[in-house]
Design a protein around this motif. Structure first.
Motif, PDB file in Angstrom:
ATOM      1  N   VAL A 183      10.434   9.150   1.583  1.00 20.58           N
ATOM      2  CA  VAL A 183       9.958   8.555   1.837  1.00 20.58           C
ATOM      3  C   VAL A 183      10.364   6.643   2.642  1.00 20.58           C
ATOM      4  CG1 VAL A 183       8.742   6.466  -0.177  1.00 20.58           C
ATOM      5  CG2 VAL A 183       8.785   8.745  -0.595  1.00 20.58           C
ATOM      6  N   ARG A 190       4.058   9.012   4.403  1.00 26.05           N
ATOM      7  CA  ARG A 190       4.862   9.200   3.317  1.00 26.05           C
ATOM      8  C   ARG A 190       5.686   7.211   3.257  1.00 26.05           C
ATOM      9  NH1 ARG A 190       5.944  13.400  -0.698  1.00 26.05           N
ATOM     10  NH2 ARG A 190       7.945  12.319  -0.298  1.00 26.05           N
ATOM     11  N   MET A 199       1.006   0.878  -0.357  1.00 28.34           N
ATOM     12  CA  MET A 199       1.846   2.809  -0.087  1.00 28.34           C
ATOM     13  C   MET A 199       0.890   3.062   0.272  1.00 28.34           C
ATOM     14  SD  MET A 199       2.702   3.426  -3.776  1.00 28.34           S
ATOM     15  CE  MET A 199       4.218   2.465  -4.735  1.00 28.34           C
ATOM     16  N   THR A 200       1.224   4.423   1.331  1.00 35.09           N
ATOM     17  CA  THR A 200      -0.004   4.584   1.831  1.00 35.09           C
ATOM     18  C   THR A 200      -0.979   5.098   0.609  1.00 35.09           C
ATOM     19  OG1 THR A 200       2.285   6.055   3.014  1.00 35.09           O
ATOM     20  CG2 THR A 200       1.476   4.427   4.568  1.00 35.09           C
ATOM     21  N   GLN A 222      -1.481   8.758   0.675  1.00 36.71           N
ATOM     22  CA  GLN A 222      -0.816   9.928  -0.141  1.00 36.71           C
ATOM     23  C   GLN A 222      -0.186   9.738  -1.770  1.00 36.71           C
ATOM     24  OE1 GLN A 222       2.303  12.791   1.288  1.00 36.71           O
ATOM     25  NE2 GLN A 222       0.504  12.443   2.609  1.00 36.71           N
ATOM     26  N   LEU A 223       0.649   8.282  -1.647  1.00 36.24           N
ATOM     27  CA  LEU A 223       1.393   7.723  -2.424  1.00 36.24           C
ATOM     28  C   LEU A 223       0.362   7.580  -3.284  1.00 36.24           C
ATOM     29  CD1 LEU A 223       4.398   7.090  -0.941  1.00 36.24           C
ATOM     30  CD2 LEU A 223       3.758   8.867  -1.506  1.00 36.24           C
TER      31      LEU A 223
END
Length: 244
Positions: free
Chosen positions: A105, A150, A234-235, A237-238
Motif C-alpha cells: 500500500v 492501492r 484512498m483509491t 480498491q481500498l
C-alpha cells in the motif's frame, strides 16, 4: 488484512510527546502520520516513539517549520519525498506499507500549505503558494506512472471542501480554507486518482464533521466552530473496505 491508520498535525512533535503517548494508548493506531513536526530528521524523537510500538519510522524533516513523519507497526519502506511547489519545504513523504495479503500500500503523507489569511493570490503570496501546490500535486497524480490501485493520501490538507465540513458555510465562503477556488483545486486533486473519501461513506455529507477547532476560541468545545481540514483518502480498491 485490516489495520488502523491515523493522521495528526502535531505542531511540534517534541513538545507534544505526552499527547502522542495518550493518543496511541487510547486508539492504538497501526500507522500514525504526523504533520508539522518542526524538526530535522536527526532531531526527531525516534527512540521515544519506537517505545510506543512503532519499529518503522520515516521522516522528512525541516528545522523549525513544516515536516512530516510516518510511524508504522507494519513493515514499511521509504519511497521518496517530493517538493510540489518549488519551495524548499518538507511537506510530503511517500512510503510503502508491506502488508501480507498482497501488493504494498503506497502511503502519501502530506502537509498542504495553509495559505495565510487573505484569499487573494495578488495580495498574499502564501495563498498563491497553496493553490500552486494543489495544482502541481494534482498534475503529478494525473500521470499514470505515479498511480497504483492501492494508494492512500492523507494529512493536513488545509481545505474544508463540503458545506458541512465547516461550522457555517455562508460565513466561511471568504475565509481561507473554504473559499470556492480552494475547494475547486482540492476537487481536482480528488479527481486526479479518483480518490475515495471513506469518512463521508460512513458519515453522510448532510452531517457536520470537523477535525480542527481554533485555539483562539475561548471555549472551543462550547462554540464548536470547527472545520474538517484533515483528510484520509484512498483509491477505490481500498476505500470500499474501510470500516469505522
Amino acid at each position: 488484512m485490516q489495520f488502523r491508520i491515523a493522521t495528526w498535525n502535531i505542531n511540534s512533535v517534541r513538545l507534544r510527546l505526552g499527547l502522542v503517548n495518550r493518543f496511541v494508548a487510547e486508539f492504538t493506531p497501526d500507522v500514525l502520520c504526523l504533520q508539522e513536526i518542526k524538526c530535522r530528521e536527526e532531531d526527531f524523537p525516534r527512540a521515544a516513539l519506537m517505545q510506543l510500538g512503532f519499529p518503522h519510522i520515516e521522516v522528512n524533516g525541516q528545522a523549525g517549520y513544516h515536516g512530516v513523519a510516518t510511524l508504522s507497526r507494519l513493515p514499511m519502506t521509504r519511497l521518496f519525498a517530493h517538493q510540489f511547489c518549488g519551495a524548499d519545504h518538507a511537506r510530503h513523504l511517500a512510503t510503502a506499507l508491506l502488508t501480507p495479503d498482497g501488493d504494498p500500500v503506497v502511503l502519501h503523507n502530506v502537509y498542504i500549505p495553509s495559505g495565510g489569511d487573505v484569499p487573494d493570490i495578488e495580495l498574499n503570496p502564501k495563498f498563491r503558494q497553496k493553490l500552486l501546490y494543489l495544482d502541481r500535486i494534482s498534475t503529478w497524480f494525473c500521470e499514470p506512472a505515479n498511480r497504483s490501485a492501492r494508494m492512500i493520501i492523507l494529512g493536513d490538507f488545509n481545505v474544508a471542501p463540503l458545506e458541512n465540513d465547516v461550522w457555517s458555510h455562508r460565513q466561511m465562503l471568504n475565509v481561507v480554507s473554504h473559499t470556492p477556488v480552494e475547494v475547486d483545486h482540492l476537487e481536482r486533486l480528488r479527481a486526479s486518482a479518483a480518490w475515495v473519501d471513506p469518512l463521508r461513506l460512513h458519515i453522510p455529507a448532510t452531517e457536520k464533521l470537523y477535525t480542527w477547532w481554533s485555539y483562539r476560541a475561548q471555549n472551543w468545545r462550547l462554540s464548536n466552530r470547527g472545520r474538517r481540514l484533515d483528510h484520509i483518502w484512498m483509491t477505490a480498491q481500498l476505500g470500499r473496505n474501510v470500516s469505522k
